[in-house]
Design an enzyme around this catalytic site. Structure first.
Site, PDB file in Angstrom:
ATOM      1  CD  GLU A 353      -3.342   0.479   2.131  1.00  0.00           C
ATOM      2  OE1 GLU A 353      -3.837  -0.546   2.218  1.00  0.00           O
ATOM      3  OE2 GLU A 353      -3.227   1.267   3.263  1.00  0.00           O
ATOM      4  CG  HIS A 384       6.031 -29.564   4.086  1.00  0.00           C
ATOM      5  ND1 HIS A 384       6.549 -30.807   3.988  1.00  0.00           N
ATOM      6  CD2 HIS A 384       6.734 -28.956   5.051  1.00  0.00           C
ATOM      7  CE1 HIS A 384       7.259 -30.789   4.980  1.00  0.00           C
ATOM      8  NE2 HIS A 384       7.711 -29.798   5.738  1.00  0.00           N
ATOM      9  CE  LYS A 512     -11.291   2.846   3.313  1.00  0.00           C
ATOM     10  NZ  LYS A 512     -10.884   3.578   4.318  1.00  0.00           N
TER      11      LYS A 512
HETATM   12  C1  G6Q Z   1      -4.087   2.120   5.614  1.00  0.00           C
HETATM   13  C2  G6Q Z   1      -5.316   2.211   4.626  1.00  0.00           C
HETATM   14  C3  G6Q Z   1      -6.441   1.379   4.776  1.00  0.00           C
HETATM   15  C4  G6Q Z   1      -7.294   1.853   6.029  1.00  0.00           C
HETATM   16  C5  G6Q Z   1      -8.459   1.043   6.207  1.00  0.00           C
HETATM   17  C6  G6Q Z   1      -9.402   1.238   7.179  1.00  0.00           C
HETATM   18  O1  G6Q Z   1      -2.967   2.871   5.533  1.00  0.00           O
HETATM   19  O2  G6Q Z   1      -5.600   3.555   4.530  1.00  0.00           O
HETATM   20  O3  G6Q Z   1      -5.954   0.165   5.061  1.00  0.00           O
HETATM   21  O4  G6Q Z   1      -6.710   1.389   7.265  1.00  0.00           O
HETATM   22  O5  G6Q Z   1      -9.117   1.377   4.845  1.00  0.00           O
HETATM   23  O6  G6Q Z   1      -9.767   2.654   7.472  1.00  0.00           O
HETATM   24  P1  G6Q Z   1     -10.263   3.380   8.599  1.00  0.00           P
HETATM   25  O7  G6Q Z   1      -9.260   3.203   9.701  1.00  0.00           O
HETATM   26  O8  G6Q Z   1     -10.667   4.751   8.173  1.00  0.00           O
HETATM   27  O9  G6Q Z   1     -11.635   2.684   8.795  1.00  0.00           O
END
Ligand code: G6Q
Length: 551
Positions: A353, A384, A512
């Site tokens: 990410e 394995h 999202k």
């Molecule tokens: C992490 C990302 C992503 C995020 C999740 C949850 O660096 O931004 O993994 O943590 O999408 O987001 P919220 O904490 O805002 O629910």
């Protein structure tokens, strides 16, 4: 701005690559008996052996020249100084403040964040200790027996990985559960064995808008209200960790149950903040302090060690060497410690990410490879399974192997066998098995010459496959903290070389938005025609086939 690939230091590495690409580590080890001493470093109880890499002294020199000319040290200092290096979101990057055990102030936008960091940590510990000591009571005055953390991605993987890794330090009469998936199976499977009167939910979401987490939180609330008559009593069963206090309050979380996050902590770097609440409940305040202290030790090492002795810098530059010069597309993380079974998944998010990007800091498309595909699993199990490809596949997969010298409840018979595997695998990946060795082995088994000739090609192992080995005394909180922070800084250094902003995640944001838009369409339930033919077809098929009872 000069692209890294246009730098003379990059060109020098290209020329050097042509000169050394056919060297075999087996020959290098034969010629350099001091290779282990030369290419290994130590941070407290962590030994980092990088001698089984396809490097020479000149390679290391050239890689460090590249790090220097890319201003790794200056960028590192800018990060610690709280400059807005996450420029696409206009934010500082200060997860290191969360484990700053010194008296040094750390500032974001000119404000010292340390007083708030310390007071929030105090609140987290107070809650955790109240739950651990059974002083925190549910609505019917019973102590909490189960904590369910609801969150996803950066608000989930760190606490999950750490509570699993630190199982030997966990309190016995409390169970920590995690729900991340919006698929109802996850929350249903978790709640079916729990009692609302003795369950505490932690709603962990920096934004407090993430669909997965919000839907699960609503389900949890409804589940609680089946047993708890008075909505006001939910304060005994729900707390939140978020940067969006208004949304958590609107959801019904009592203000005293809301733990703060800040915009200068990225989700995937947030387990050191109140997001780590499940970890503190599981292992207690002192052990959490040790986790922070381990990370702080790695931060100090990263800040002060010369580049040639700087573990995260070396990890990063070795990664660049394989990714950008050998054309390796992936890396494997292989812990030889069962409790680290979520460590690869955690690093997968942290790395992919952060550096899975194709636009540089100046907004231009990159013309070079950036973040690799990181995958991994428990080393022993993987032997394995996919090690076949590591040994004899057509792809070069540099691997990190990690193991404790001893275990919390060490059984010598188990542990020695475990260690024999990690040493043997790394050696075999490095040496391989040439025709002479393979033939001798087959002859020894009594096979006919003709049969040997047929089988021989399959029994040859090319070797020359690089590994880094991390050995640590035992997986205690301090060591885990250091290991994670070393990887965080490795990712940071690579982002600098690739000229990326490692701290935004527009790809995650896209997911999202898209899901929310299609959810509206599914809720409406009428056929759609505004997507491509495939998406329209799939949505409409789903709408037709969906059993009415689900609605
Ligand atoms: C992490 C990302 C992503 C995020 C999740 C949850 O660096 O931004 O993994 O943590 O999408 O987001 P919220 O904490 O805002 O629910």
């Amino acid at each position: 701005m000069t692209r890294p690939t246009d730098l003379p230091q990059w060109k020098a590495l290209e020329a050097h690559f042509d000169a050394v690409k056919d060297l075999h580590m087996r020959d290098q080890f034969a010629a350099e008996p001091d290779r282990f001493e030369k290419y290994s470093l130590q941070l407290n109880d962590i030994l980092f052996d990088f001698s089984k890499n396809r490097i020479t002294d000149e390679t290391m020199q050239l890689l460090l020249d590249l790090a220097r000319v890319c201003d790794v040290e200056q960028w590192r200092d800018r990060m610690f100084a709280g400059e807005t290096i996450n420029h696409t979101e206009g934010r500082s990057v200060l997860h290191t403040a969360l484990r700053n055990l010194s008296d040094r102030p750390m500032s974001a936008a000119g404000t010292d964040v340390m007083p708030e960091v310390r007071s929030e940590l105090r609140r987290v510990k107070d809650l955790a200790e109240a739950v651990r000591t059974r002083q925190w009571r549910g609505a019917s005055n019973q102590p909490i027996t189960d904590v369910v953390s609801i969150g996803i991605g950066g608000s989930h993987l760190g606490p999950l990985m750490a509570t699993e890794a630190l199982r030997p330090y966990a309190i016995h009469d409390l169970k920590i559960h995690y729900v991340s998936n919006i698929d109802e199976n996850h929350i249903n499977n978790t709640l079916e064995v729990l009692n609302p009167e003795t369950t505490l939910f932690i709603i962990a979401s920096k934004s407090f808008t993430t669909q997965d987490t919000m839907v699960n939180a609503e389900t949890a609330k409804a589940w609680l209200l089946r047993k708890i008559d008075n909505e006001a009593d939910l304060t005994r069963h729900m707390v939140a960790v978020t940067a969006n206090v208004a949304a958590a309050t609107a959801f019904g979380i009592a203000p005293e149950n809301i733990f703060k996050m800040w915009d200068w902590v990225g989700g995937r770097y947030s387990m050191w903040s109140a997001i780590g609440l499940p970890i503190v409940i599981s292992i207690g305040s002192e052990n959490f302090d040790a986790l922070l202290a381990g990370a702080y030790a790695a931060d100090e090492h990263f800040r002060s060690a010369p580049l040639a002795q700087n573990i995260p810098v070396i990890m990063a530059m070795l990664g660049i060497w394989y990714n950008n010069f050998f054309g390796a597309e992936s890396i494997a993380v292989l812990p030889y410690d069962q409790n680290m079974h979520r460590f690869p998944a955690y690093l997968q998010q942290a790395d992919m990410e952060s550096n899975g990007k194709c636009v540089d800091r100046a907004g231009g498309a990159v013309n070079y490879e950036t973040g690799p595909i990181l995958f991994g699993e428990i080393g022993i199990a993987s032997q394995h399974a996919f090690y076949q490809l590591l040994h004899q596949g057509t792809k070069l997969v540099p691997a990190d192997m990690l193991a404790p010298v001893s275990n919390f409840r060490c059984i010598a018979r188990h542990h020695r066998a475990l260690m024999s595997n990690i040493f043997a695998q790394a050696e075999a990946l490095m040496r391989g098995k040439d025709e002479v060795e393979a033939r001798a082995e087959l002859q020894k088994s009594g096979m006919s010459a003709e049969a040997i000739d047929k089988l021989l090609p399959y029994k040859v192992f090319p070797g020359n496959r690089p590994t880094n080995i991390f050995l640590f005394y035992t997986l205690n909180p301090q060591t885990l903290g250091s290991l994670i922070a070393l990887y965080e800084h490795k990712i940071f250094v690579q982002g600098i070389i690739w000229n990326l902003n490692s701290f935004d995640q527009w790809g995650v944001e896209l997911g999202k938005q898209l899901a929310n838009h299609i959810l509206d369409e599914l809720n409406r339930g009428t056929p759609v025609d505004n997507h491509d033919a495939s998406t329209n077809g799939l949505i409409n098929y789903y709408l037709r086939m969906r059993p009415r009872r689900i609605g």
